[in-house]
Design an enzyme around this catalytic site. Structure first.
Site, PDB file in Angstrom:
ATOM      1  N   GLU A   1       0.854  -1.196   0.000  1.00 12.95           N
ATOM      2  CA  GLU A   1       0.000   0.000   0.000  1.00 12.95           C
ATOM      3  C   GLU A   1       0.894   1.252   0.000  1.00 12.95           C
ATOM      4  O   GLU A   1       1.979   1.247   0.596  1.00 12.95           O
ATOM      5  CB  GLU A   1      -0.845  -0.049   1.291  1.00 12.95           C
ATOM      6  CG  GLU A   1      -1.785   1.110   1.530  1.00 12.95           C
ATOM      7  CD  GLU A   1      -2.528   0.951   2.878  1.00 12.95           C
ATOM      8  OE1 GLU A   1      -2.180   0.041   3.670  1.00 12.95           O
ATOM      9  OE2 GLU A   1      -3.444   1.749   3.134  1.00 12.95           O
TER      10      GLU A   1
ATOM     11  N   LYS B   1      -9.559   2.489  -1.902  1.00 16.54           N
ATOM     12  CA  LYS B   1      -9.815   1.820  -0.612  1.00 16.54           C
ATOM     13  C   LYS B   1     -11.169   2.234  -0.043  1.00 16.54           C
ATOM     14  O   LYS B   1     -11.416   3.426   0.194  1.00 16.54           O
ATOM     15  CB  LYS B   1      -8.680   2.174   0.355  1.00 16.54           C
ATOM     16  CG  LYS B   1      -8.684   1.419   1.671  1.00 16.54           C
ATOM     17  CD  LYS B   1      -7.416   1.767   2.464  1.00 16.54           C
ATOM     18  CE  LYS B   1      -7.250   0.945   3.718  1.00 16.54           C
ATOM     19  NZ  LYS B   1      -5.985   1.260   4.428  1.00 16.54           N
TER      20      LYS B   1
ATOM     21  N   CYS C   1      -5.254  -3.253   2.307  1.00 18.06           N
ATOM     22  CA  CYS C   1      -4.978  -3.370   3.738  1.00 18.06           C
ATOM     23  C   CYS C   1      -6.219  -3.612   4.602  1.00 18.06           C
ATOM     24  O   CYS C   1      -6.768  -4.699   4.612  1.00 18.06           O
ATOM     25  CB  CYS C   1      -4.174  -2.168   4.200  1.00 18.06           C
ATOM     26  SG  CYS C   1      -3.227  -2.526   5.698  1.00 18.06           S
TER      27      CYS C   1
HETATM   28  C1  ACM Z   1      -4.056  -0.109   7.045  1.00 16.78           C
HETATM   29  O1  ACM Z   1      -5.181  -0.197   6.521  1.00 16.78           O
HETATM   30  N1  ACM Z   1      -3.058   0.445   6.424  1.00 16.78           N
HETATM   31  C2  ACM Z   1      -3.825  -0.635   8.376  1.00 16.78           C
END
Ligand code: ACM
Length: 265
Positions: A38, A109, A142
């Site tokens: 990420e 995301k 993530c």
């Molecule tokens: C995250 O979502 N970077 C913990």
């Protein structure tokens, strides 16, 4: 299909240096699909939205995307990478699928983690599956690991491999992704970073242990916590087609969504 990950330690704010490190590391790699962490080029722990806006890039005018596209052309592979995406006045914590012809898809995301909520905008694009060498891949980022709906939605769309760029700071994801792979019968490549972002507002340490998991939940490989790691292996994506967990249980056709109530509202 040859798939893998590159776990490394991006330095905060040093985009060109981080791009150079990735290009140098992948220049000799023989693979079809490589997953990076990420926010692989900016670093993770922004101190403000203004700082993020300075570092985020518009993918259509991005030296980072250009360098990765050139690398994909040179090596004939695809990359999934985390990316700080700027679009006008918005910034998304995105994953980009890049191939020899450039960007093929962007995922933003959906589930922002903790302080990300202060500076990123929430993802606004429905989950989608894309094809790489006739293999169906889905992307999540993530903290999406904590929302089983994401992996399930991708699997129901036919994903065979879930690509999962990460910057993990908690310890539960790696084990949880084994469950996501067991219950959806898919492969998952979770690429985490290691090292720390030491910033004026504090320090975040990332936990490494990038991994590839097979459809039964079996761990194919897990990297060390605080070490650079380039890992490529051969997998058979067709192993994700069989959704049986016993001879009489197909995890998809046995679902009873008409009884799931609020879950599917
Ligand atoms: C995250 O979502 N970077 C913990």
């Amino acid at each position: 299909m040859r798939v893998g990950f590159y776990q490394f330690r991006p330095l905060f704010g040093r985009i060109e240096r981080n791009v150079r490190q990735v290009v140098n590391a992948l220049r000799q790699v023989d693979a079809d699909l490589v997953v990076l962490p990420e926010l692989a080029f900016t670093g993770y722990y922004f101190s403000s939205r203004e700082e993020l806006q300075k570092l985020a890039e518009d993918p259509d005018k991005s030296m980072t995307v250009d360098a990765l596209s050139a690398l994909c052309r040179e090596r004939g592979f695809h990359i999934v990478t985390g990316f700080a995406e700027k679009r006008l006045d918005k910034c998304f914590n995105s994953a980009i699928l890049i191939g020899p012809d450039g960007i093929e898809h962007i995922y933003r995301k959906l589930h922002l983690f903790n302080e990300e909520k202060r500076y990123f905008d929430e993802g606004d694009i429905p989950l989608q599956v894309n094809t790489v060498r006739e293999v169906r891949i889905g992307m999540m980022v993530c903290f999406d690991w904590a929302f089983p709906e994401v992996a399930r939605a991708l699997a129901l769309q036919g994903a065979e491999i879930i690509c999962h760029p990460s910057n993990l700071v908690l310890s539960w994801c790696q084990q949880t992704m084994q469950s996501r792979c067991l219950e959806n019968r898919v492969f998952a490549i979770t690429t985490n970073r290691f090292g720390a972002d030491r910033r004026p507002q504090g320090m975040l340490k990332f936990t490494g242990k990038s991994q590839i998991v097979a459809p039964g939940g079996k761990l194919i490989h897990r990297a060390a916590s605080q070490r650079e790691s380039l890992f490529i292996t051969g997998i058979d994506p067709a192993a994700a087609h069989d959704k049986h967990i016993t001879s009489l249980n197909d995890l998809f056709s046995d679902r009873r969504p008409e009884f799931y109530g609020t879950l599917i509202k």
